[in-house]
Design a protein around this motif. Structure first.
Motif, short mmCIF file in Angstrom:
data_model
loop_
_atom_site.label_atom_id
_atom_site.label_comp_id
_atom_site.label_asym_id
_atom_site.label_seq_id
_atom_site.Cartn_x
_atom_site.Cartn_y
_atom_site.Cartn_z
N LEU A 76 0.79 -1.22 0.00
CA LEU A 76 0.00 0.00 0.00
C LEU A 76 0.83 1.28 0.00
CD1 LEU A 76 -2.65 -1.55 0.18
CD2 LEU A 76 -3.39 0.10 1.88
N ALA A 77 1.97 1.30 0.67
CA ALA A 77 2.74 2.55 0.75
C ALA A 77 3.11 3.09 -0.63
CB ALA A 77 4.00 2.35 1.61
N ILE A 80 -0.08 4.41 -2.29
CA ILE A 80 -0.51 5.70 -1.73
C ILE A 80 0.35 6.83 -2.29
CG2 ILE A 80 -0.65 7.08 0.39
CD1 ILE A 80 -1.42 4.46 1.86
N LEU A 100 2.33 10.95 4.25
CA LEU A 100 2.07 9.55 4.55
C LEU A 100 2.73 9.21 5.88
CD1 LEU A 100 1.10 6.69 3.93
CD2 LEU A 100 3.14 6.38 2.51
N GLN A 102 3.40 6.16 8.19
CA GLN A 102 3.36 4.69 8.21
C GLN A 102 3.82 4.15 9.55
OE1 GLN A 102 5.02 2.74 4.77
NE2 GLN A 102 5.50 0.88 5.91
N LEU A 120 -8.04 5.09 -3.21
CA LEU A 120 -7.06 5.93 -2.53
C LEU A 120 -7.19 7.39 -2.95
CD1 LEU A 120 -3.90 3.61 -2.68
CD2 LEU A 120 -5.32 4.13 -0.67
N ILE A 141 -2.07 10.94 6.02
CA ILE A 141 -2.66 9.70 5.51
C ILE A 141 -1.98 8.60 6.32
CG2 ILE A 141 -3.13 8.25 3.51
CD1 ILE A 141 -4.30 11.06 3.24
N GLN A 142 -2.72 7.96 7.20
CA GLN A 142 -2.12 7.01 8.14
C GLN A 142 -2.23 5.58 7.62
OE1 GLN A 142 -4.74 8.32 11.22
NE2 GLN A 142 -3.20 9.68 12.14
N LEU A 143 -1.10 4.88 7.62
CA LEU A 143 -1.03 3.50 7.14
C LEU A 143 -0.48 2.61 8.25
CD1 LEU A 143 -1.06 1.32 4.89
CD2 LEU A 143 1.22 2.14 4.23
N ARG A 151 -4.54 -1.17 7.17
CA ARG A 151 -5.50 -0.08 7.41
C ARG A 151 -4.96 1.26 6.90
NH1 ARG A 151 -4.94 -3.35 11.76
NH2 ARG A 151 -6.79 -4.62 12.28
N VAL A 152 -5.87 2.03 6.33
CA VAL A 152 -5.58 3.40 5.91
C VAL A 152 -6.59 4.30 6.59
CG1 VAL A 152 -5.38 5.02 3.99
CG2 VAL A 152 -4.71 2.62 3.67
#
Length: 200
Positions: A76-77, A80, A100, A102, A120, A141-143, A151-152
Motif C-alpha cells: 500500500l505505501a 498511496i 504519509l 506509516q 485511494l 494519511i495514516q497507514l 489499514r488506511v
C-alpha cells in the motif's frame, strides 16, 4: 462528498494531468525553437528532465485509464505515494500538502489495481478537502497493519459516499466512519491466502 464522487474527481484529475503534459510539450517546443534560432544544441540535462516529466505525466494518465479485473499483490505505501502524486495535479487542491504516516511494515494486499487507485484518490481527496477547511499542517494519511489486515486512516467529517464504499468492497475491504475519521481496512495477503486454504 456526495454520491457519485468518482466521476467529477476523475475529470478534474485528468484535466490537471493533461495540463501538466501540455506544459511539458510547450517547454520542449520552446527549447527546440530557441535552439533552431540560435543554431545551438539544447542542453542535454534540461531536455532529459523535461522528457522524463512528460513521460511521468503520461504514465499517470495511463494508470487512471487502466482497468484490469485481475487482483494483484500490492504494497500500500507505494500505491498511496502514486495516488498522492496524481492528486497533486488537481487544479484546485494542489496547494494542500499531504504526508504519509506509516506505522510498522504493513503486509501486501491482493486487490484490483484500478479499484485501489481510485479508492485511494477518493480518500486523499476527502482528507485534503477537510484539511483545506481547517488549514495548517500537512494532511496525514495514516497507514498501519498486522498479519490479518492493512489499514488506511484519514481525518474527515461526514460519511463515505456510495463510490467510496463500492470501491472498498471491490477491494475486499470495509470502510467505516466514526468521530471525524474514516478507516479503510483491507485483508492482508496472508489473510487472503489463509481464507483460500480454509475454503479448499
Amino acid at each position: 462528498m456526495t454520491a457519485g464522487a468518482w466521476t467529477p474527481l476523475f475529470e478534474e484529475l485528468l484535466q490537471g494531468l493533461v495540463h501538466a503534459m501540455n506544459n511539458r510539450i510547450t517547454s520542449l517546443s520552446a527549447f527546440a525553437e530557441l535552439a533552431a534560432m540560435d543554431g545551438e544544441q539544447i542542453e542535454t540535462p534540461l531536455l532529459r528532465n523535461e522528457v522524463a516529466r512528460l513521460h511521468a505525466a503520461s504514465a499517470q494518465v495511463g494508470l487512471l485509464a487502466h482497468r484490469s479485473p485481475d487482483a494483484e499483490a500490492l504494497e500500500l505505501a507505494p500505491q498511496i505515494t502514486i495516488a498522492l502524486d496524481i492528486h497533486a495535479h488537481h487544479p484546485r487542491m494542489r496547494s494542500v500538502a499531504c504526508a504519509l504516516e506509516q506505522e510498522g511494515n504493513p503486509l501486501p494486499v491482493r486487490v484490483p489495481r484500478w479499484a485501489l487507485l481510485r479508492l485511494l484518490l477518493l480518500l486523499i481527496d476527502a482528507a485534503k478537502r477537510a484539511g483545506d477547511e481547517v488549514g495548517g499542517e500537512a494532511v496525514p494519511i495514516q497507514l498501519s497493519g498486522n498479519d490479518v489486515a492493512v489499514r488506511v486512516g484519514i481525518r474527515t467529517p461526514g460519511s463515505p459516499d456510495t463510490d467510496v464504499l463500492a470501491l472498498a468492497a471491490t477491494c475486499g475491504g470495509t470502510l467505516t466512519a466514526a468521530d471525524g475519521r474514516w478507516l479503510l481496512e483491507l485483508p492482508s495477503l496472508l489473510e487472503v491466502r489463509r481464507a483460500e486454504r480454509q475454503a479448499r
